[in-house]
Design a protein around this motif. Structure first.
Motif, PDB file in Angstrom:
ATOM      1  N   MET A   1       0.981  -1.076   0.161  1.00 30.91           N
ATOM      2  CA  MET A   1      -0.053   0.111   0.048  1.00 30.91           C
ATOM      3  C   MET A   1       0.819   1.147   0.306  1.00 30.91           C
ATOM      4  SD  MET A   1      -2.666   1.131   3.068  1.00 30.91           S
ATOM      5  CE  MET A   1      -3.866  -0.005   2.655  1.00 30.91           C
ATOM      6  N   TYR A   2       0.640   2.156  -0.923  1.00 35.26           N
ATOM      7  CA  TYR A   2       1.238   3.421  -0.978  1.00 35.26           C
ATOM      8  C   TYR A   2       0.346   4.619  -1.278  1.00 35.26           C
ATOM      9  CZ  TYR A   2       3.606   7.588  -2.907  1.00 35.26           C
ATOM     10  OH  TYR A   2       3.793   8.821  -3.273  1.00 35.26           O
ATOM     11  N   THR A   3       0.823   5.600  -0.495  1.00 31.64           N
ATOM     12  CA  THR A   3      -0.031   7.029  -0.818  1.00 31.64           C
ATOM     13  C   THR A   3       0.820   8.196  -0.226  1.00 31.64           C
ATOM     14  OG1 THR A   3      -2.039   8.225  -0.407  1.00 31.64           O
ATOM     15  CG2 THR A   3      -1.272   7.202   1.465  1.00 31.64           C
ATOM     16  N   ASN A   4       0.533   9.359  -0.885  1.00 35.36           N
ATOM     17  CA  ASN A   4       1.059  10.609  -0.376  1.00 35.36           C
ATOM     18  C   ASN A   4      -0.077  11.137   0.787  1.00 35.36           C
ATOM     19  OD1 ASN A   4       1.553  13.369   0.106  1.00 35.36           O
ATOM     20  ND2 ASN A   4       2.888  13.540  -1.812  1.00 35.36           N
ATOM     21  N   CYS A   5       0.103  11.052   1.954  1.00 32.24           N
ATOM     22  CA  CYS A   5      -1.030  11.257   2.879  1.00 32.24           C
ATOM     23  C   CYS A   5      -1.163  12.620   3.117  1.00 32.24           C
ATOM     24  CB  CYS A   5      -0.929  10.299   4.024  1.00 32.24           C
ATOM     25  SG  CYS A   5       0.899  10.490   4.904  1.00 32.24           S
ATOM     26  N   ASP A   6      -0.019  13.623   2.802  1.00 30.92           N
ATOM     27  CA  ASP A   6      -0.143  14.866   3.234  1.00 30.92           C
ATOM     28  C   ASP A   6      -0.566  15.319   4.286  1.00 30.92           C
ATOM     29  OD1 ASP A   6      -0.183  17.644   2.537  1.00 30.92           O
ATOM     30  OD2 ASP A   6      -2.244  17.852   1.561  1.00 30.92           O
ATOM     31  N   SER A   7       0.133  14.890   5.556  1.00 30.17           N
ATOM     32  CA  SER A   7       0.118  14.822   6.900  1.00 30.17           C
ATOM     33  C   SER A   7      -0.678  13.669   7.461  1.00 30.17           C
ATOM     34  CB  SER A   7      -0.662  16.240   7.192  1.00 30.17           C
ATOM     35  OG  SER A   7      -0.676  16.256   8.871  1.00 30.17           O
ATOM     36  N   MET A   8       0.101  12.780   7.964  1.00 34.61           N
ATOM     37  CA  MET A   8      -0.586  11.652   8.604  1.00 34.61           C
ATOM     38  C   MET A   8      -1.377  11.973   9.901  1.00 34.61           C
ATOM     39  SD  MET A   8       1.271   8.231   9.467  1.00 34.61           S
ATOM     40  CE  MET A   8       0.347   6.614  10.480  1.00 34.61           C
ATOM     41  N   LEU A   9      -0.989  13.072  10.494  1.00 33.42           N
ATOM     42  CA  LEU A   9      -1.317  13.210  11.790  1.00 33.42           C
ATOM     43  C   LEU A   9      -3.015  13.277  11.951  1.00 33.42           C
ATOM     44  CD1 LEU A   9       0.841  16.088  12.988  1.00 33.42           C
ATOM     45  CD2 LEU A   9       1.028  13.930  13.421  1.00 33.42           C
ATOM     46  N   ASN A  10      -3.826  13.917  11.201  1.00 30.16           N
ATOM     47  CA  ASN A  10      -5.221  13.851  11.032  1.00 30.16           C
ATOM     48  C   ASN A  10      -5.791  12.737   9.918  1.00 30.16           C
ATOM     49  OD1 ASN A  10      -4.150  15.001   8.693  1.00 30.16           O
ATOM     50  ND2 ASN A  10      -5.953  16.371   8.317  1.00 30.16           N
ATOM     51  N   THR A  30       4.508   9.088   1.878  1.00 31.33           N
ATOM     52  CA  THR A  30       5.340  10.145   1.532  1.00 31.33           C
ATOM     53  C   THR A  30       4.590  11.409   2.286  1.00 31.33           C
ATOM     54  OG1 THR A  30       4.340  10.420  -0.522  1.00 31.33           O
ATOM     55  CG2 THR A  30       6.332   9.393  -0.199  1.00 31.33           C
ATOM     56  N   GLU A  31       5.284  12.548   2.749  1.00 34.27           N
ATOM     57  CA  GLU A  31       4.556  13.714   3.024  1.00 34.27           C
ATOM     58  C   GLU A  31       3.825  13.396   4.609  1.00 34.27           C
ATOM     59  OE1 GLU A  31       3.970  17.261   0.355  1.00 34.27           O
ATOM     60  OE2 GLU A  31       2.892  15.738  -0.529  1.00 34.27           O
ATOM     61  N   MET A  32       4.371  12.858   5.214  1.00 35.15           N
ATOM     62  CA  MET A  32       3.687  12.206   6.798  1.00 35.15           C
ATOM     63  C   MET A  32       3.478  13.419   7.562  1.00 35.15           C
ATOM     64  SD  MET A  32       5.842   8.830   7.356  1.00 35.15           S
ATOM     65  CE  MET A  32       5.075   8.219   8.765  1.00 35.15           C
ATOM     66  N   LEU A  33       4.536  14.447   7.351  1.00 37.86           N
ATOM     67  CA  LEU A  33       4.201  15.538   8.253  1.00 37.86           C
ATOM     68  C   LEU A  33       3.658  16.708   7.600  1.00 37.86           C
ATOM     69  CD1 LEU A  33       7.915  15.516   9.636  1.00 37.86           C
ATOM     70  CD2 LEU A  33       5.997  14.435  10.525  1.00 37.86           C
ATOM     71  N   PRO A  34       3.021  17.742   8.477  1.00 36.48           N
ATOM     72  CA  PRO A  34       2.544  18.803   7.819  1.00 36.48           C
ATOM     73  C   PRO A  34       3.434  19.843   7.242  1.00 36.48           C
ATOM     74  CG  PRO A  34       2.223  18.841  10.120  1.00 36.48           C
ATOM     75  CD  PRO A  34       2.863  17.693  10.028  1.00 36.48           C
ATOM     76  N   LYS A  35       2.730  20.593   6.419  1.00 40.57           N
ATOM     77  CA  LYS A  35       4.010  21.532   5.964  1.00 40.57           C
ATOM     78  C   LYS A  35       4.478  22.671   6.906  1.00 40.57           C
ATOM     79  CE  LYS A  35       1.752  21.344   1.085  1.00 40.57           C
ATOM     80  NZ  LYS A  35       1.130  22.075   0.318  1.00 40.57           N
ATOM     81  N   ASN A  36       3.522  23.258   7.548  1.00 40.98           N
ATOM     82  CA  ASN A  36       3.863  24.301   8.494  1.00 40.98           C
ATOM     83  C   ASN A  36       3.473  24.064   9.913  1.00 40.98           C
ATOM     84  OD1 ASN A  36       4.747  26.150   6.265  1.00 40.98           O
ATOM     85  ND2 ASN A  36       2.290  26.563   5.880  1.00 40.98           N
ATOM     86  N   VAL A  37       4.504  23.575  10.634  1.00 38.20           N
ATOM     87  CA  VAL A  37       4.188  23.384  11.859  1.00 38.20           C
ATOM     88  C   VAL A  37       5.265  23.715  12.896  1.00 38.20           C
ATOM     89  CG1 VAL A  37       5.732  21.146  11.736  1.00 38.20           C
ATOM     90  CG2 VAL A  37       4.000  21.093  13.451  1.00 38.20           C
ATOM     91  N   ALA A  38       4.659  24.429  13.990  1.00 34.80           N
ATOM     92  CA  ALA A  38       5.433  25.109  15.129  1.00 34.80           C
ATOM     93  C   ALA A  38       6.414  24.250  15.580  1.00 34.80           C
ATOM     94  CB  ALA A  38       4.445  25.859  15.761  1.00 34.80           C
ATOM     95  N   ASP A  42       7.130  14.224  16.707  1.00 36.26           N
ATOM     96  CA  ASP A  42       7.775  12.859  17.012  1.00 36.26           C
ATOM     97  C   ASP A  42       7.034  11.790  16.308  1.00 36.26           C
ATOM     98  OD1 ASP A  42       9.323  10.784  18.076  1.00 36.26           O
ATOM     99  OD2 ASP A  42       8.943  11.224  20.070  1.00 36.26           O
ATOM    100  N   PHE A  43       8.104  10.934  15.369  1.00 34.57           N
ATOM    101  CA  PHE A  43       7.485  10.009  14.674  1.00 34.57           C
ATOM    102  C   PHE A  43       7.198   8.878  15.506  1.00 34.57           C
ATOM    103  CE2 PHE A  43      10.111  11.827  11.204  1.00 34.57           C
ATOM    104  CZ  PHE A  43       9.323  11.614  10.297  1.00 34.57           C
ATOM    105  N   VAL A  44       7.014   8.706  16.781  1.00 34.77           N
ATOM    106  CA  VAL A  44       6.685   7.848  17.614  1.00 34.77           C
ATOM    107  C   VAL A  44       4.952   7.795  17.805  1.00 34.77           C
ATOM    108  CG1 VAL A  44       6.697   6.993  20.088  1.00 34.77           C
ATOM    109  CG2 VAL A  44       8.670   7.747  19.199  1.00 34.77           C
ATOM    110  N   ASN A  45       4.610   9.006  17.589  1.00 31.38           N
ATOM    111  CA  ASN A  45       3.248   9.358  17.546  1.00 31.38           C
ATOM    112  C   ASN A  45       2.606   9.029  16.221  1.00 31.38           C
ATOM    113  OD1 ASN A  45       3.299  10.582  19.961  1.00 31.38           O
ATOM    114  ND2 ASN A  45       3.721  12.495  19.058  1.00 31.38           N
ATOM    115  N   LEU A  46       3.225   8.527  15.204  1.00 35.94           N
ATOM    116  CA  LEU A  46       2.754   8.020  13.883  1.00 35.94           C
ATOM    117  C   LEU A  46       3.002   6.600  13.674  1.00 35.94           C
ATOM    118  CD1 LEU A  46       4.275  11.150  11.680  1.00 35.94           C
ATOM    119  CD2 LEU A  46       2.072  10.762  12.639  1.00 35.94           C
ATOM    120  N   CYS A  47       3.456   5.973  14.694  1.00 33.47           N
ATOM    121  CA  CYS A  47       3.606   4.390  14.532  1.00 33.47           C
ATOM    122  C   CYS A  47       2.378   3.446  14.645  1.00 33.47           C
ATOM    123  CB  CYS A  47       4.590   4.030  15.544  1.00 33.47           C
ATOM    124  SG  CYS A  47       6.327   4.256  15.755  1.00 33.47           S
ATOM    125  N   ILE A  48       2.347   2.459  13.896  1.00 33.87           N
ATOM    126  CA  ILE A  48       1.100   1.789  13.900  1.00 33.87           C
ATOM    127  C   ILE A  48       1.462   0.384  14.436  1.00 33.87           C
ATOM    128  CG2 ILE A  48      -0.478   0.387  12.321  1.00 33.87           C
ATOM    129  CD1 ILE A  48       0.000   2.538  10.092  1.00 33.87           C
TER     130      ILE A  48
END
Length: 402
Positions: A1-10, A30-38, A42-48
């Motif tokens: 499975m592949y996709t450009n998720c354009d921010s995985m957080l939401n 690809t593009e797991m992180l948002p473009k503009n983030v202050a 942490d990639f730990v929050n994106l683990c499955i």
């Protein structure tokens, strides 16, 4: 499975639901992180759960590769290109395959474009039998059906490079749909063997992303490690263990041995008893299915169906129906988030404002009962000596038993 998720957080909850339905062994994003983030994410929050995550060392937007636990893989580092992640997978027939996920920004510099071509050449020269490269390359001017390219230097150089490597590009369909813009093929799937990629399908995007999800199969038999062996303490013969320790009569050594020697004797005895009286078992991964009820599953399936209709018709009505089904998935996903997180989040947010007679209760049940009354707006009194069998007296309300 592949996709450009354009921010995985939401989109993580929907991705987990899709993983639960499709059951993939590899997830390339690809593009797991948002473009503009202050703040730094942490990639730990994106683990499955049930997957090991490999991320790009030169992370800008975040390129990641999830591999199901048990599959024998090793990470391969090519440090030249900005965003790419690679793993080597061992196959059963004494072969290996190199799988890579690449993201090239549409604003990529000339130097970075040259590094991408060098990266592909190094991947082809790597000591493996098969190569699969997937990613968002953002070469929208290349027509992969006719293999034509306009007089745009970077696109032409990229096409010539893949031709020189004798790679096959399997994705011929459009992968990006944005409003009224012309669809384009930005996500590509390469392999050095034409028969290596089978059953390539285009499925609806995650959330409101405008890039589709590609699912495909790699026609090879990779090696899966045997599960580790652990002790099954639930089925131990503890009566036999007690009888064995009594027969040893360890008390006779108490006077003749020092404290340290006696501790070592006890430790070795416990280890010996564990080997004799506690059986072994294979440790299976406790990968429970993520929290997903039938409403979410039905909503995702309706979204897939509406997407297929929209791909065939390409009219306003089918587009609106797809948007409605997509929003329905988001609504059902929000309900799951409320079920999973509402209690924990509300307790931490309201902790400083909770009355002391609620916080200092002696049991969880009394604490929860007090929270319910605080959140419902009732005033109540707690007795410091109250037990779970006692009743809670609510001012202006009937008393009730826990």
């Amino acid at each position: 499975m592949y996709t450009n998720c354009d921010s995985m957080l939401n989109k993580k909850e929907e991705l987990i639901a899709r993983v639960n339905l499709d059951n993939p062994d590899f997830i390339l994003l690809t593009e797991m992180l948002p473009k503009n983030v202050a703040t730094t994410v942490d990639f730990v929050n994106l683990c499955i759960k049930g997957f090991q995550l490999f991320v790009s060392p030169n992370c800008s937007r975040g390129t990641g590769l999830f591999v199901r636990e048990g599959i024998s893989v090793s990470e391969v580092c090519f440090n030249e290109f900005v965003e790419s992640v690679w793993v080597k997978v061992n196959l059963r027939v004494n072969e290996s395959i190199l799988i890579g996920c690449v993201y090239r920004s549409p604003n990529s510099s000339n130097n970075n474009n040259l590094l991408l071509l060098e990266l592909l050449k190094k991947a082809d020269d790597f000591n493996v039998d098969h190569v699969v490269v997937v990613g968002d390359f953002n070469y929208k001017f290349i027509n992969w059906e006719t293999m034509e390219v306009p007089m745009e230097k970077h696109s032409r150089d990229f096409l010539e490079c893949t031709d020189d490597l004798f790679w096959f590009q399997h994705c011929k369909i459009a992968t990006r749909f944005r409003n009224d813009n012309e669809p384009s093929t930005l996500d590509l799937v390469f392999s050095n063997d034409e028969s290596l990629i089978i059953n390539l399908k285009c499925t609806p995007p995650l959330g409101r992303s405008d890039l589709v999800v590609l699912t495909f199969e790699i026609d090879c038999d990779y090696y899966v490690e045997d599960p580790p062996v652990v002790r099954n303490y639930y089925k131990g013969d503890y009566d036999g263990m007690r009888k064995y320790i009594e027969e040893l009569d360890l008390m006779q050594y108490c006077r003749s041995l020092s404290v340290q020697e006696l501790a070592l004797l006890i430790e070795s005895t416990i280890q010996e008893c564990t080997v004799k009286f506690v059986p072994l078992r294979s440790r299976t991964s406790n990968n429970r299915k993520p929290l997903m009820n039938r409403d979410v599953e039905k909503a995702i399936k309706r979204k897939h169906k509406a997407w297929n209709v929209f791909q065939n018709r390409r009219d306003i009505e089918s587009r609106q129906e797809y948007v409605r089904c997509r929003n329905k998935v988001t609504a059902e996903k929000f309900k799951l988030n409320v079920r999973k997180k509402a209690f924990v989040v509300r307790v931490t947010d309201d902790w400083n404002s909770l009355p002391s007679n609620v916080v200092n209760q002696s049991s969880v049940n009394l604490f929860k009962a007090g929270l319910e009354k605080v959140w419902s707006g009732h005033h109540f009194k707690f007795c410091p000596y109250m037990t779970e069998e006692d009743s809670i007296v609510i001012e202006g309300q009937m008393s009730f038993d826990l």
